[in-house]
Design a protein around this motif. Structure first.
Motif, mmCIF file in Angstrom:
data_model
loop_
_atom_site.group_PDB
_atom_site.id
_atom_site.type_symbol
_atom_site.label_atom_id
_atom_site.label_comp_id
_atom_site.label_asym_id
_atom_site.label_seq_id
_atom_site.Cartn_x
_atom_site.Cartn_y
_atom_site.Cartn_z
ATOM 1 N N UNK A 282 31.730 49.211 56.366
ATOM 2 C CA UNK A 282 32.003 49.788 55.045
ATOM 3 C C UNK A 282 33.372 49.288 54.580
ATOM 4 N N UNK A 283 33.382 48.710 53.410
ATOM 5 C CA UNK A 283 34.616 48.116 52.902
ATOM 6 C C UNK A 283 35.581 49.186 52.404
ATOM 7 N N UNK A 284 36.872 48.934 52.584
ATOM 8 C CA UNK A 284 37.878 49.834 52.025
ATOM 9 C C UNK A 284 38.324 49.297 50.666
ATOM 10 N N UNK A 285 38.466 50.200 49.727
ATOM 11 C CA UNK A 285 38.978 49.813 48.402
ATOM 12 C C UNK A 285 40.268 50.571 48.111
ATOM 13 N N UNK A 286 40.909 51.102 49.183
ATOM 14 C CA UNK A 286 42.031 52.024 48.968
ATOM 15 C C UNK A 286 43.145 51.415 48.114
ATOM 16 N N UNK A 287 43.526 50.183 48.422
ATOM 17 C CA UNK A 287 44.633 49.574 47.672
ATOM 18 C C UNK A 287 44.249 49.363 46.208
ATOM 19 N N UNK A 288 42.988 49.008 45.963
ATOM 20 C CA UNK A 288 42.538 48.875 44.577
ATOM 21 C C UNK A 288 42.564 50.234 43.882
ATOM 22 N N UNK A 289 42.120 51.261 44.587
ATOM 23 C CA UNK A 289 42.110 52.602 43.976
ATOM 24 C C UNK A 289 43.528 53.059 43.634
ATOM 25 N N UNK A 290 44.448 52.801 44.543
ATOM 26 C CA UNK A 290 45.849 53.183 44.279
ATOM 27 C C UNK A 290 46.398 52.385 43.092
ATOM 28 N N UNK A 291 46.073 51.099 43.068
ATOM 29 C CA UNK A 291 46.558 50.247 41.967
ATOM 30 C C UNK A 291 45.968 50.704 40.636
ATOM 31 N N UNK A 292 44.694 51.130 40.682
ATOM 32 C CA UNK A 292 44.054 51.586 39.440
ATOM 33 C C UNK A 292 44.732 52.856 38.927
ATOM 34 N N UNK A 293 45.090 53.748 39.851
ATOM 35 C CA UNK A 293 45.774 54.997 39.450
ATOM 36 C C UNK A 293 47.108 54.664 38.773
ATOM 37 N N UNK A 294 47.816 53.722 39.335
ATOM 38 C CA UNK A 294 49.107 53.328 38.736
ATOM 39 C C UNK A 294 48.890 52.673 37.383
ATOM 40 N N UNK A 295 47.835 51.842 37.293
ATOM 41 C CA UNK A 295 47.574 51.121 36.029
ATOM 42 C C UNK A 295 47.226 52.097 34.915
ATOM 43 N N UNK B 208 39.319 37.575 46.017
ATOM 44 C CA UNK B 208 39.838 38.394 47.114
ATOM 45 C C UNK B 208 40.589 39.574 46.506
ATOM 46 N N UNK B 209 40.228 40.800 46.934
ATOM 47 C CA UNK B 209 40.870 41.971 46.324
ATOM 48 C C UNK B 209 42.098 42.391 47.131
ATOM 49 N N UNK B 210 42.795 43.406 46.659
ATOM 50 C CA UNK B 210 44.053 43.828 47.294
ATOM 51 C C UNK B 210 43.842 44.304 48.722
ATOM 52 N N UNK B 211 42.587 44.738 49.011
ATOM 53 C CA UNK B 211 42.313 45.232 50.369
ATOM 54 C C UNK B 211 41.873 44.108 51.293
ATOM 55 N N UNK B 212 41.920 42.863 50.770
ATOM 56 C CA UNK B 212 41.556 41.725 51.614
ATOM 57 C C UNK B 212 40.072 41.456 51.665
ATOM 58 N N UNK B 213 39.271 42.198 50.858
ATOM 59 C CA UNK B 213 37.833 41.931 50.826
ATOM 60 C C UNK B 213 37.543 40.636 50.069
ATOM 61 N N UNK B 214 36.655 39.805 50.615
ATOM 62 C CA UNK B 214 36.244 38.584 49.912
ATOM 63 C C UNK B 214 34.896 38.818 49.266
ATOM 64 N N UNK B 215 34.734 38.296 48.044
ATOM 65 C CA UNK B 215 33.481 38.440 47.313
ATOM 66 C C UNK B 215 33.012 37.076 46.825
ATOM 67 N N UNK B 216 31.713 36.869 46.843
ATOM 68 C CA UNK B 216 31.162 35.732 46.106
ATOM 69 C C UNK B 216 31.153 36.163 44.653
ATOM 70 N N UNK B 217 31.820 35.427 43.784
ATOM 71 C CA UNK B 217 32.079 35.863 42.413
ATOM 72 C C UNK B 217 31.037 35.313 41.435
ATOM 73 N N UNK B 218 30.355 36.232 40.741
ATOM 74 C CA UNK B 218 29.379 35.827 39.712
ATOM 75 C C UNK B 218 29.825 36.254 38.314
#
Ligand code: KE4
Length: 428
Positions: A2-15, A49-59
């Motif tokens: 299960x991927x973590x999105x914690x850093x993205x979630x924190x960044x979104x709160x700040x944004x 690549x997101x802030x949590x280091x997850x890699x995605x194939x981008x479409x």
């Protein structure tokens, strides 16, 4: 895993403390699928690549520009070489003439072209030009087509038989939309009807020649033929909005696949290689009405700026190779077949032109907005998040097209199909 999105979630709160909705364009906000957007750290080729280091194939590919993939070495080199010479002059440069010549060589209907900074500016300017050239006020657009956020185009079908339109955003006045007529896409009879009644009043028709903004919707040949015939008869300017399809579905855009010669064409996205650049162009006889050649006003501080034209010249130079589009067609066909098979008995349809496509959760093929509205957007949201969890980054709305880049590999396509098979496996 299960991927973590914690850093993205924190960044979104700040944004969200400092940017409305936490994003600089609503398409990015995951509003249609729920959850919070991933924040990107960097991208390369077919991957983000997101802030949590997850890699995605981008479409998403930045919603179209990244046809050669992210951080393409040639584009980076061109931008770096331009940047050290200065980032903007507010004065003409030869790079602008070079990219204008590339566009004119690629799109025969374009004899002259003007650069602007966004697709919105391109369509807004093209409509103003058509109105100035014809001396008429009315314009026609199609339900489910998006052309940016100029006031006259932020309209929804009104209560009447799809001929009156009303603003579809607060802040847009009835005055701004009162001359905008909305028709259903792929309906030749409606075109014949409106032109028989109001043809001499209509300055322009603007359309997405392959729709991306209700998902990928393909025009029927009769629709296009009748549109060209009626606009020619009435002296109405036909505007092909190729901001998304230009250099995407073919080097010459959708018009090169459809055998239609529009009077004006708008371009964006790919022509700037991911930097803010767009353009509108067409017959010299029309374009020469634009100031200072003519008297229709349009201007822009950063129009044709050296970084965007450097990136654009680099990417259009590479796209001039037909092998690029052969590969995109091969990858697109592989992905279309794979997703269609993976979705199995779930009511769905897959529409594709080259490297832009959409998997619709629809009971029947989507040919217009009325049919697009029947899509099961809850199923789309479930599919979206299932794929995101498996490292596949899809457009975050049923009503957006997905894009394959030249940097995608057959292994990426196979991984995407496998992910879809896993997602659909536990659907009842
Ligand atoms: P921009 O002003 O966003 O550069 O271009 C407006 C535009 C015009 N014409 C067409 C056919 C377009 O697709 C667009 C913009 N496309 C959307 C995605 N569907 C941009 C994404 C966004 O708004 O963030």
């Amino acid at each position: 895993m299960v991927r973590s999105y914690q850093k993205s979630s924190d960044a979104f709160a700040r944004a969200t403390d400092v940017i409305p909705g936490g994003v600089n364009s609503p398409a990015r906000a995951f509003g249609a699928v729920g959850g919070t957007p991933v924040f990107v750290d960097h991208a390369e080729g077919a991957y983000i690549f997101d802030l949590d280091g997850n890699r995605y194939i981008d479409y998403i590919g930045s919603w179209g520009p990244m046809i050669l993939g992210h951080a393409h070495p040639k584009v980076l080199k061109a931008v770096q070489e331009a940047a050290v010479k200065g980032t903007s002059f507010g004065a003409p440069t030869e790079a602008e003439t070079e990219i204008a010549k590339r566009i004119i060589a690629a799109v025969p209907s374009i004899e002259k072209v003007r650069f602007v900074n966004s697709g919105t500016e391109a369509t807004m300017s093209a409509i103003r030009l058509a109105r100035g050239y014809t001396g008429r006020d009315k314009i026609i657009k199609f339900a489910g087509n998006y052309h940016g956020h100029a006031d006259s185009l932020l309209v929804a079908a009104g209560s009447s038989a799809a001929t009156l339109s009303v603003p579809n955003s607060p802040g847009v006045t009835r005055g701004a939309t009162g001359d905008t007529i909305i028709l259903p896409y792929n309906d030749p009879a409606e075109i014949r009807s409106i032109f028989s009644r109001q043809g001499p009043e209509i300055s322009a028709v603007i359309l997405e020649p392959v729709v991306g903004n209700m998902g990928c919707v393909i025009p029927e040949n009769e629709f296009l033929q009748v549109l060209r015939e009626e606009t020619t008869k009435a002296g109405t300017v036909l505007i092909y909005d190729e901001v998304m399809t230009g250099f995407r579905v073919a080097f010459g855009g959708a018009q090169s696949l459809q055998g239609i010669t529009p009077d004006l064409t708008t371009l964006g996205k790919i022509v700037g290689g991911g930097l803010p650049a767009a353009a509108y162009g067409g017959r010299a006889e029309i374009m020469d009405h634009i100031l200072p050649a003519g008297d229709v006003f349009q201007a822009g501080t950063l129009s044709g700026n050296p970084l965007a034209t450097a990136a654009g010249n680099a990417i259009l130079g590479d796209l001039a190779n037909p092998a690029v589009y052969e590969r995109l067609e091969m990858l697109g066909s592989q992905l279309q077949d794979g997703l269609d098979r993976a979705a199995g008995k779930i009511p769905h349809s897959v529409a594709r032109v080259g490297s832009m496509m959409t998997l619709f959760f629809s009971p029947e093929p989507v040919t217009n907005w009325a049919k697009a509205e029947q899509c099961n957007t809850h199923q789309f949201a479930r599919y979206f998040h299932g794929m995101l969890q498996r490292g596949i980054y899809l457009p975050c709305s049923q009503y957006e097209a997905m894009f394959i880049s030249h940097a995608h590999t057959t292994e990426d396509i196979e991984a995407t199909i496998s992910a879809a098979e896993e997602v659909f496996a536990d659907w009842d």
